[in-house]
Design a protein around this motif. Structure first.
Motif, PDB file in Angstrom:
ATOM      1  N   SER A  31      41.166  31.853  28.735  1.00 20.63           N
ATOM      2  CA  SER A  31      42.387  32.465  29.241  1.00 20.63           C
ATOM      3  C   SER A  31      42.113  33.545  30.287  1.00 20.63           C
ATOM      4  CB  SER A  31      43.183  33.069  28.089  1.00 20.63           C
ATOM      5  OG  SER A  31      42.450  34.107  27.492  1.00 20.63           O
ATOM      6  N   LEU A  32      40.903  33.574  30.833  1.00 15.26           N
ATOM      7  CA  LEU A  32      40.628  34.529  31.900  1.00 15.26           C
ATOM      8  C   LEU A  32      41.582  34.256  33.050  1.00 15.26           C
ATOM      9  CD1 LEU A  32      36.714  34.559  32.063  1.00 15.26           C
ATOM     10  CD2 LEU A  32      38.197  36.380  31.275  1.00 15.26           C
ATOM     11  N   SER A  33      42.048  35.303  33.684  1.00 18.42           N
ATOM     12  CA  SER A  33      42.993  35.114  34.791  1.00 18.42           C
ATOM     13  C   SER A  33      42.366  34.323  35.925  1.00 18.42           C
ATOM     14  CB  SER A  33      43.490  36.466  35.283  1.00 18.42           C
ATOM     15  OG  SER A  33      42.407  37.254  35.701  1.00 18.42           O
ATOM     16  N   ALA A  34      41.087  34.445  36.133  1.00 18.57           N
ATOM     17  CA  ALA A  34      40.372  33.652  37.135  1.00 18.57           C
ATOM     18  C   ALA A  34      39.211  32.967  36.417  1.00 18.57           C
ATOM     19  CB  ALA A  34      39.872  34.547  38.255  1.00 18.57           C
ATOM     20  N   PRO A  35      39.226  31.643  36.348  1.00 17.45           N
ATOM     21  CA  PRO A  35      38.203  30.955  35.553  1.00 17.45           C
ATOM     22  C   PRO A  35      36.779  31.131  36.061  1.00 17.45           C
ATOM     23  CG  PRO A  35      39.535  29.378  36.759  1.00 17.45           C
ATOM     24  CD  PRO A  35      40.158  30.720  36.951  1.00 17.45           C
ATOM     25  N   HIS A  36      36.599  31.432  37.328  1.00 15.77           N
ATOM     26  CA  HIS A  36      35.247  31.606  37.871  1.00 15.77           C
ATOM     27  C   HIS A  36      34.896  33.083  37.980  1.00 15.77           C
ATOM     28  CE1 HIS A  36      34.605  27.385  38.618  1.00 15.77           C
ATOM     29  NE2 HIS A  36      35.799  27.320  39.154  1.00 15.77           N
ATOM     30  N   THR A  37      35.063  33.802  36.864  1.00 19.17           N
ATOM     31  CA  THR A  37      34.699  35.214  36.837  1.00 19.17           C
ATOM     32  C   THR A  37      33.884  35.518  35.592  1.00 19.17           C
ATOM     33  OG1 THR A  37      36.734  35.842  35.693  1.00 19.17           O
ATOM     34  CG2 THR A  37      36.755  35.973  38.107  1.00 19.17           C
ATOM     35  N   ILE A  38      33.226  36.649  35.642  1.00 18.76           N
ATOM     36  CA  ILE A  38      32.538  37.205  34.483  1.00 18.76           C
ATOM     37  C   ILE A  38      32.987  38.653  34.393  1.00 18.76           C
ATOM     38  CG2 ILE A  38      30.466  37.773  35.839  1.00 18.76           C
ATOM     39  CD1 ILE A  38      28.812  37.228  33.276  1.00 18.76           C
ATOM     40  N   CYS A  39      33.306  39.086  33.195  1.00 22.78           N
ATOM     41  CA  CYS A  39      33.788  40.442  32.962  1.00 22.78           C
ATOM     42  C   CYS A  39      32.699  41.212  32.213  1.00 22.78           C
ATOM     43  CB  CYS A  39      35.082  40.403  32.153  1.00 22.78           C
ATOM     44  SG  CYS A  39      35.698  42.037  31.704  1.00 22.78           S
ATOM     45  N   LEU A  40      32.315  42.364  32.753  1.00 22.13           N
ATOM     46  CA  LEU A  40      31.263  43.197  32.175  1.00 22.13           C
ATOM     47  C   LEU A  40      31.869  44.521  31.741  1.00 22.13           C
ATOM     48  CD1 LEU A  40      28.758  42.633  35.113  1.00 22.13           C
ATOM     49  CD2 LEU A  40      28.848  41.351  32.973  1.00 22.13           C
ATOM     50  N   LEU A  41      31.587  44.938  30.508  1.00 26.17           N
ATOM     51  CA  LEU A  41      32.121  46.201  29.980  1.00 26.17           C
ATOM     52  C   LEU A  41      30.990  47.131  29.578  1.00 26.17           C
ATOM     53  CD1 LEU A  41      34.941  44.831  27.645  1.00 26.17           C
ATOM     54  CD2 LEU A  41      35.217  45.850  29.904  1.00 26.17           C
ATOM     55  N   ALA A  42      31.140  48.394  29.962  1.00 26.80           N
ATOM     56  CA  ALA A  42      30.197  49.437  29.566  1.00 26.80           C
ATOM     57  C   ALA A  42      31.004  50.580  28.959  1.00 26.80           C
ATOM     58  CB  ALA A  42      29.404  49.930  30.770  1.00 26.80           C
ATOM     59  N   PRO A  43      30.714  50.965  27.718  1.00 24.08           N
ATOM     60  CA  PRO A  43      31.478  52.036  27.076  1.00 24.08           C
ATOM     61  C   PRO A  43      31.470  53.317  27.908  1.00 24.08           C
ATOM     62  CG  PRO A  43      29.951  51.032  25.519  1.00 24.08           C
ATOM     63  CD  PRO A  43      29.636  50.477  26.869  1.00 24.08           C
ATOM     64  N   ASN A  44      32.638  53.916  28.042  1.00 20.86           N
ATOM     65  CA  ASN A  44      32.833  55.172  28.759  1.00 20.86           C
ATOM     66  C   ASN A  44      32.442  55.112  30.231  1.00 20.86           C
ATOM     67  OD1 ASN A  44      33.658  56.467  26.328  1.00 20.86           O
ATOM     68  ND2 ASN A  44      31.504  56.618  25.763  1.00 20.86           N
ATOM     69  N   ARG A  45      32.216  53.920  30.762  1.00 22.39           N
ATOM     70  CA  ARG A  45      31.877  53.776  32.180  1.00 22.39           C
ATOM     71  C   ARG A  45      32.891  52.916  32.906  1.00 22.39           C
ATOM     72  NH1 ARG A  45      26.628  55.295  34.066  1.00 22.39           N
ATOM     73  NH2 ARG A  45      25.994  56.897  32.609  1.00 22.39           N
ATOM     74  N   GLY A  46      33.268  51.774  32.289  1.00 28.21           N
ATOM     75  CA  GLY A  46      34.258  50.948  32.947  1.00 28.21           C
ATOM     76  C   GLY A  46      34.086  49.463  32.737  1.00 28.21           C
ATOM     77  N   ARG A  47      34.875  48.757  33.521  1.00 28.74           N
ATOM     78  CA  ARG A  47      34.906  47.294  33.491  1.00 28.74           C
ATOM     79  C   ARG A  47      34.666  46.809  34.915  1.00 28.74           C
ATOM     80  NH1 ARG A  47      39.890  43.282  31.838  1.00 28.74           N
ATOM     81  NH2 ARG A  47      39.284  41.623  33.262  1.00 28.74           N
ATOM     82  N   TRP A  48      33.867  45.761  35.016  1.00 27.50           N
ATOM     83  CA  TRP A  48      33.599  45.155  36.313  1.00 27.50           C
ATOM     84  C   TRP A  48      33.795  43.656  36.208  1.00 27.50           C
ATOM     85  CZ3 TRP A  48      30.946  49.122  34.155  1.00 27.50           C
ATOM     86  CH2 TRP A  48      30.985  50.330  34.857  1.00 27.50           C
ATOM     87  N   ASP A  49      34.498  43.105  37.181  1.00 30.77           N
ATOM     88  CA  ASP A  49      34.744  41.675  37.247  1.00 30.77           C
ATOM     89  C   ASP A  49      34.031  41.115  38.468  1.00 30.77           C
ATOM     90  OD1 ASP A  49      36.623  41.289  35.014  1.00 30.77           O
ATOM     91  OD2 ASP A  49      37.902  42.622  36.184  1.00 30.77           O
ATOM     92  N   LEU A  50      33.217  40.103  38.238  1.00 24.22           N
ATOM     93  CA  LEU A  50      32.485  39.465  39.322  1.00 24.22           C
ATOM     94  C   LEU A  50      32.941  38.022  39.472  1.00 24.22           C
ATOM     95  CD1 LEU A  50      28.846  40.644  38.499  1.00 24.22           C
ATOM     96  CD2 LEU A  50      30.449  41.669  40.142  1.00 24.22           C
ATOM     97  N   LEU A  51      33.105  37.586  40.704  1.00 25.24           N
ATOM     98  CA  LEU A  51      33.323  36.179  40.987  1.00 25.24           C
ATOM     99  C   LEU A  51      32.023  35.457  40.669  1.00 25.24           C
ATOM    100  CD1 LEU A  51      34.954  33.841  42.425  1.00 25.24           C
ATOM    101  CD2 LEU A  51      33.681  34.506  44.479  1.00 25.24           C
ATOM    102  N   VAL A  52      32.119  34.326  39.971  1.00 20.17           N
ATOM    103  CA  VAL A  52      30.937  33.509  39.715  1.00 20.17           C
ATOM    104  C   VAL A  52      30.997  32.313  40.651  1.00 20.17           C
ATOM    105  CG1 VAL A  52      29.669  32.109  38.037  1.00 20.17           C
ATOM    106  CG2 VAL A  52      30.795  34.227  37.300  1.00 20.17           C
ATOM    107  N   VAL A  53      30.062  32.262  41.575  1.00 18.58           N
ATOM    108  CA  VAL A  53      29.957  31.125  42.479  1.00 18.58           C
ATOM    109  C   VAL A  53      29.215  30.033  41.713  1.00 18.58           C
ATOM    110  CG1 VAL A  53      29.018  30.312  44.676  1.00 18.58           C
ATOM    111  CG2 VAL A  53      29.934  32.638  44.488  1.00 18.58           C
ATOM    112  N   PRO A  54      29.795  28.837  41.595  1.00 18.73           N
ATOM    113  CA  PRO A  54      29.131  27.783  40.826  1.00 18.73           C
ATOM    114  C   PRO A  54      27.701  27.529  41.312  1.00 18.73           C
ATOM    115  CG  PRO A  54      31.382  27.145  41.323  1.00 18.73           C
ATOM    116  CD  PRO A  54      31.107  28.404  42.100  1.00 18.73           C
ATOM    117  N   PRO A  55      26.777  27.331  40.377  1.00 17.07           N
ATOM    118  CA  PRO A  55      25.366  27.180  40.731  1.00 17.07           C
ATOM    119  C   PRO A  55      25.075  26.067  41.744  1.00 17.07           C
ATOM    120  CG  PRO A  55      25.612  27.401  38.370  1.00 17.07           C
ATOM    121  CD  PRO A  55      26.985  27.290  38.930  1.00 17.07           C
TER     122      PRO A  55
END
Length: 132
Positions: free
Chosen positions: A89-113
């Motif tokens: 259910s990710l809003s963009a299927p070609h993404t990866i979401c990275l979470l770091a406590p007390n630092r933030g969230r980062w979303d990266l586009l994943v370019v297919p291999p």
């Protein structure tokens, strides 16, 4: 004169990552990652090792469950446990979401291999906010 050949050391895989420039405005996508495969246990340690230190220690990763091969619910990466979540259910299927406590969230586009380089590079530049 005898010549001794040195065995060649295995080269580290190349991290193909482009990040948006840090700025005052938030980015909908924080950059792009072009992994060599959809094997998360192999690819994730390389990605996390190449992230900026300012992002902190990533403790949770969410990927598109349909794209990536099976992976455990947790992995030890860089001497830290990282929780892995699979979502369709990710809003963009070609993404990866990275979470770091007390630092933030980062979303990266994943370019297919399997994307050709001449297609992947403009995608990565656009995701990072640049042009080709």
């Amino acid at each position: 004169m005898a010549t001794t050949l040195q065995p060649s050391l295995p080269s580290r895989p190349l991290l193909r990552l482009r990040l948006a420039s840090p700025g005052s405005l938030p980015h909908p996508i924080d950059g792009a990652w072009w992994p060599s495969s959809y094997d998360l246990p192999t690819e994730l340690p390389l990605l996390l090792a190449g992230l900026p230190r300012a992002w902190g220690r990533i403790t949770s990763v969410t990927v598109n469950g349909a794209a990536w091969t099976l992976a455990p619910g947790r992995m030890l990466v860089l001497d830290q446990v990282v929780r892995l979540h699979r979502s369709t259910s990710l809003s963009a299927p070609h993404t990866i979401c990275l979470l770091a406590p007390n630092r933030g969230r980062w979303d990266l586009l994943v370019v297919p291999p399997d994307t050709p380089q001449d297609t992947a590079e403009p995608l990565m530049a656009a995701a990072a906010g640049g042009t080709t």
